[in-house]
Design a protein around this motif. Structure first.
Motif, PDB file in Angstrom:
ATOM      1  N   ALA A   1       3.683   9.952   1.561  1.00 27.54           N
ATOM      2  CA  ALA A   1       3.712   9.103   0.376  1.00 27.54           C
ATOM      3  C   ALA A   1       3.539   7.628   0.710  1.00 27.54           C
ATOM      4  CB  ALA A   1       5.024   9.310  -0.373  1.00 27.54           C
ATOM      5  N   ALA A   2       3.629   7.282   1.984  1.00 25.29           N
ATOM      6  CA  ALA A   2       3.506   5.874   2.356  1.00 25.29           C
ATOM      7  C   ALA A   2       2.059   5.433   2.431  1.00 25.29           C
ATOM      8  CB  ALA A   2       4.194   5.634   3.700  1.00 25.29           C
ATOM      9  N   SER A   3       1.125   6.363   2.471  1.00 22.12           N
ATOM     10  CA  SER A   3      -0.279   5.946   2.564  1.00 22.12           C
ATOM     11  C   SER A   3      -0.758   5.417   1.218  1.00 22.12           C
ATOM     12  CB  SER A   3      -1.152   7.118   3.023  1.00 22.12           C
ATOM     13  OG  SER A   3      -1.207   8.102   2.026  1.00 22.12           O
ATOM     14  N   SER A   4      -1.744   4.587   1.247  1.00 20.50           N
ATOM     15  CA  SER A   4      -2.247   3.983   0.012  1.00 20.50           C
ATOM     16  C   SER A   4      -3.028   4.989  -0.830  1.00 20.50           C
ATOM     17  CB  SER A   4      -3.124   2.775   0.340  1.00 20.50           C
ATOM     18  OG  SER A   4      -4.226   3.191   1.138  1.00 20.50           O
ATOM     19  N   ASP A   5      -3.432   6.108  -0.224  1.00 19.71           N
ATOM     20  CA  ASP A   5      -4.188   7.126  -0.961  1.00 19.71           C
ATOM     21  C   ASP A   5      -3.297   8.090  -1.739  1.00 19.71           C
ATOM     22  OD1 ASP A   5      -6.455   6.038   0.156  1.00 19.71           O
ATOM     23  OD2 ASP A   5      -6.425   7.421   1.871  1.00 19.71           O
ATOM     24  N   TYR A   6      -2.010   8.056  -1.493  1.00 19.17           N
ATOM     25  CA  TYR A   6      -1.111   9.013  -2.143  1.00 19.17           C
ATOM     26  C   TYR A   6      -0.970   8.683  -3.627  1.00 19.17           C
ATOM     27  CZ  TYR A   6       2.796  12.185  -2.731  1.00 19.17           C
ATOM     28  OH  TYR A   6       3.604  13.221  -3.146  1.00 19.17           O
ATOM     29  N   GLN A   7      -1.107   9.691  -4.482  1.00 18.41           N
ATOM     30  CA  GLN A   7      -0.995   9.482  -5.923  1.00 18.41           C
ATOM     31  C   GLN A   7       0.261  10.164  -6.449  1.00 18.41           C
ATOM     32  OE1 GLN A   7      -4.650  10.868  -7.630  1.00 18.41           O
ATOM     33  NE2 GLN A   7      -5.846   9.188  -6.762  1.00 18.41           N
ATOM     34  N   PHE A   8       1.205   9.364  -6.864  1.00 19.27           N
ATOM     35  CA  PHE A   8       2.467   9.893  -7.362  1.00 19.27           C
ATOM     36  C   PHE A   8       2.301  10.624  -8.692  1.00 19.27           C
ATOM     37  CE2 PHE A   8       3.958   6.739  -4.350  1.00 19.27           C
ATOM     38  CZ  PHE A   8       5.017   7.386  -3.756  1.00 19.27           C
ATOM     39  N   SER A   9       1.248  10.306  -9.417  1.00 22.95           N
ATOM     40  CA  SER A   9       1.034  10.955 -10.711  1.00 22.95           C
ATOM     41  C   SER A   9       0.708  12.430 -10.564  1.00 22.95           C
ATOM     42  CB  SER A   9      -0.082  10.240 -11.480  1.00 22.95           C
ATOM     43  OG  SER A   9      -1.293  10.304 -10.731  1.00 22.95           O
TER      44      SER A   9
ATOM     45  N   LYS B   1       6.117   6.483   7.755  1.00 21.10           N
ATOM     46  CA  LYS B   1       5.380   7.561   8.403  1.00 21.10           C
ATOM     47  C   LYS B   1       5.217   8.782   7.509  1.00 21.10           C
ATOM     48  CE  LYS B   1       6.927   6.067  12.947  1.00 21.10           C
ATOM     49  NZ  LYS B   1       7.710   6.398  14.123  1.00 21.10           N
ATOM     50  N   THR B   2       5.694   8.726   6.295  1.00 21.69           N
ATOM     51  CA  THR B   2       5.577   9.877   5.399  1.00 21.69           C
ATOM     52  C   THR B   2       4.228   9.867   4.705  1.00 21.69           C
ATOM     53  OG1 THR B   2       6.550   8.647   3.567  1.00 21.69           O
ATOM     54  CG2 THR B   2       8.071   9.888   4.969  1.00 21.69           C
TER      55      THR B   2
END
Length: 101
Positions: free
Chosen positions: A64-72, A61-62
């Motif tokens: 960062a769990a979505s596929s659109d989140y970019q860790f870079s 549910k965070t």
């Protein structure tokens, strides 16, 4: 003046009587204080029971769990240098040794 005095005395009497007449409960006289009391026969408490919180966190549910989140795009963490103190001390450099004590 008499009115103020009587009000003061009546207030003192009210407060003093409530503290003097207040009785502290003596739990040693209850049935549960006896050595023969069987606590296993007590009925379980009902209502207002607290639920134990889960120790697991649902990270799905965070953001960062979505596929659109970019860790870079995350800002890098600051690195701190920690200087640990030395465990040995050079006593040859102390002032008391130089004075010949």
């Amino acid at each position: 003046m008499k009115l103020l005095t009587s009000l003061t005395l009546s207030a003192v009497l009210v407060f003093a009587s409530t503290f003097a007449l207040a009785e502290k409960p003596d739990f040693s006289k209850t049935a549960a204080a006896k050595a023969s009391y069987d606590f296993s026969k007590n009925k379980p408490a009902t209502g207002n029971q607290l639920m134990k919180p889960s120790t697991r966190h649902d990270f799905s549910k965070t953001a960062a769990a979505s596929s659109d989140y970019q860790f870079s795009k995350n800002t890098p963490a600051k690195l701190y240098k920690v200087n640990l103190p030395s465990t040995q001390h050079d006593f040859s450099k102390t002032s008391s040794l130089k004075q010949g004590c």
